[in-house]
Design an enzyme around this catalytic site. Structure first.
Site: not given
Length: 613
Positions: A2, A27, A74, A100-101, A486, A490, A493, A509, A608
């Site tokens: 947010c 955000r 968000w 925000n929270g 990583e 990416k 995402e 395995h 983010k």
């Protein structure tokens, strides 16, 4: 999560709010809204979707007013729709609030307020806080600032809030706990935001609110700060370390591709002033101040989330290899919810791009309570982790706007490399000749990353062939195993293709069962470190008709004989190779996402800065 923005002064607020929301949209982008006070009273406009939808809604409206607040969301409590978008009116519509929270005890508070006759229009926890403030205003006959203070003593959770009152057109009341909030101080005006991006165009004088602080921004007066315990606080003015051009796209189609290309500079900036290859000196104030504790630590615990956790894995490999200190890497979200064994002889390295990651902050607090020394690595000056840590280092990557982290990863690894080399030399693990070889190799990394950027056009062609693949496997060994993780992250995402990263030896395995003629397998196969073993893994994939995309060192001929596609990067020492080998994997995810029509900078369901649990 947010984005919050606010303005009070002599200028028209709405253009400032809209521009600020666009700069904070990374955000959260589920919905957006603004509230303004003008001669027509307190007016609220909000809409599901991106900030552009809010702009369309307000085109033919009277958006005048020199005081207002805005929010880009968000979603946590309640689906993304118009009614759950912020700002929220209180029951009587005399107040508006943005938040925000997460208010953890909202259900109990809501039940109590409903019993007292208050009504709710949304499914959010935020509206509960707004109604609680209104209830206190009405029944305790206090002013707005005091009502906010009393209300915050009743809530459990995290918040950054801003509140307006219809009949109080000259004040914004703001407060924070666990979510960031910055006040910009201009000439007879104040700005409010979740970070510096909406403020930097107007002023560089800022105040970073601390947890449980309330700010009273009143027209024509100085900022007043108090705690929720009603103690007055003297504001501390700081300089915002951000430039306007850093938060613009600079001619690139997306922030992500701009930030990939910025990596030679961001790594250089993270090393600048800290590494002297002639004298061999590594100068980092936090390392020097806590040198004794670091050198005598029983172990180092790295806590982080997401991409920062992958950087931490590289850090584990480097510190153990170069300094021979035991290292554990923990997901901060798991670390905080178990009962970890921590002593005063432990060092906890907390890594976060934003410096506001809620789980990482909570892990720090837990470790501090048990006596550990905290070393923070983050990118945002004045962030919560920077202020909470005993010592630390900024990465100097510059603002990273793309939700999928790129330059932050390589900057974090570069700082971890400096820490590893510093400790290795001080402990006597590294001989001088080896130490100087390594620091010269590290100093060359920006140039090698610049060379790796030349793979862009080749990777784009490869992406065209695999953009419709439903799954993808990433493999690496040693220092490049975290790079495989990583790379897979990416791709997940931003393209929404299912991808998994594995140590190459672990393929047989379990994951080898997935490999067939439809499975692309990305393998990091550099010459330094387990090269012969990786060749065997490639053979295993080929025997099952998998398609191999290999990242190799320049001049490699062995892998070229077997791989379907070869991407060459410069050869460097194994310890620092992740900063180079990750670049083509960033390109691969980017180009596939663009070709699939995905929103690269704002992928669905993500934000983010994860400032909620």
């Amino acid at each position: 999560m947010c984005g919050i923005v606010g303005y009070i002064g002599d200028k028209q607020a709405f253009p400032i709010l809209i521009k600020g929301l666009k700069r904070l949209e990374y955000r959260g982008y589920d919905s957006a809204g603004v509230a303004l006070i003008n001669e027509n009273g307190l007016n609220l406009y909000k809409r599901k979707g991106k900030v552009s939808e809010l702009e369309n809604l307000t085109k033919d409206k009277d958006m005048s007013g020199t005081l207002g607040i805005g929010h880009t969301r968000w979603a946590t409590h309640g689906v993304p729709d118009d009614k759950n978008a912020h700002p929220h009116y209180s029951d009587s519509e005399s107040l508006v609030i943005i938040h925000n929270g997460i208010i953890e005890n909202y259900a109990t508070l809501k039940e109590g307020l409903e019993k007292r006759g208050m009504h709710f229009r949304s499914d959010t926890d935020t509206e509960v806080l707004g109604n609680l403030i209104e209830y206190i205003l009405e029944h305790q006959k206090v002013d707005l600032a005091e009502a906010v203070r009393l209300a915050l003593n009743e809530v459990v959770g995290a918040y950054a809030i801003a509140v307006l009152k219809k009949d109080d057109p000259d004040r914004i009341i703001a407060a924070k706990k666990g979510s960031p909030l910055v006040i910009g101080v201009g000439n007879g005006e104040f700005f409010l935001a979740s970070d510096g991006a909406p403020i930097v165009e107007y002023t560089k004088d800022v105040i970073y609110l601390e947890d449980e602080q309330i700010a009273i921004l009143e027209r024509g007066k100085d900022v007043r700060l108090k705690t929720i315990r009603n103690n007055e606080v003297t504001p501390f003015l700081q300089q915002l370390e951000m430039d306007l051009e850093e938060i613009e796209k600079g001619g690139y189609p997306h922030f992500m591709i701009k930030e990939i290309h910025e990596q030679p500079r961001s790594i250089t900036d993270s090393l600048r002033g800290r590494l002297d290859t002639e004298t061999g000196r590594i100068s980092m104030a936090g390392l020097i101040e806590y040198e004794h504790k670091l050198l005598n630590a029983d172990r180092i615990i790295i806590v982080a989330c997401g991409t920062s956790w992958h950087a931490g894995l590289v850090g584990e490999y480097m510190i153990e290899e170069l300094a021979r200190i035991p290292v554990e890497v923990e997901y901060a979200s798991e670390f905080r919810y178990r009962n970890p064994i921590i002593t005063e002889r432990d060092i906890v390295i907390a890594i976060s791009q934003s410096g506001e990651t809620a789980d990482t902050l909570a892990a720090i607090q837990l470790a501090k309570e048990k006596g550990a020394t905290i070393f923070g690595i983050c990118n945002v000056v004045g962030s919560s982790i920077a202020r909470t840590s005993h010592a630390g280092a900024y990465t100097h990557a510059g603002p990273e706007i793309g939700v999928a982290s790129t330059k932050a990863f390589t900057a974090q690894v570069s700082v971890l490399a400096l820490i590893s080399l510093f400790l290795g030399r001080k402990k006597g693990v590294l001989q001088e000749s080896e130490y100087f070889r390594l620091i010269n190799e590290l100093n060359e990394i920006p140039n090698q990353v610049a060379e790796a950027l030349q793979t862009d056009s080749l990777v784009k062609m490869i992406a065209e062939e695999y953009k419709d693949a439903p799954n993808c496997l990433y493999l690496g060994r040693g220092f490049n195993f975290p790079v495989a993780l990583e790379g897979a992250l990416k791709l997940k995402e931003i393209s929404y293709i299912h991808a998994e990263g594995y140590p190459a030896a672990e393929m047989k395995h379990g994951p080898i069962a997935l490999i067939d003629e439809n499975m692309p397998v990305v393998i990091v196969a550099t010459k330094r470190g387990h090269y012969e073993k990786i060749l065997s893994n490639i053979q295993e994939v080929k025997a099952r008709k998998g398609h191999i995309i290999a990242v190799v060192n320049k001049g490699d001929t062995e892998v070229r004989k077997m791989a379907d596609h070869v991407i060459e990067v410069p050869e460097t020492c194994e310890e620092f190779s992740p900063m180079v080998t990750t670049v083509p994997l960033q390109f691969l995810a980017y180009h596939i996402a663009v070709m699939r029509g995905c929103n690269v900078d704002q992928p669905r369901n993500l934000a983010k800065s994860v400032t909620v649990e």
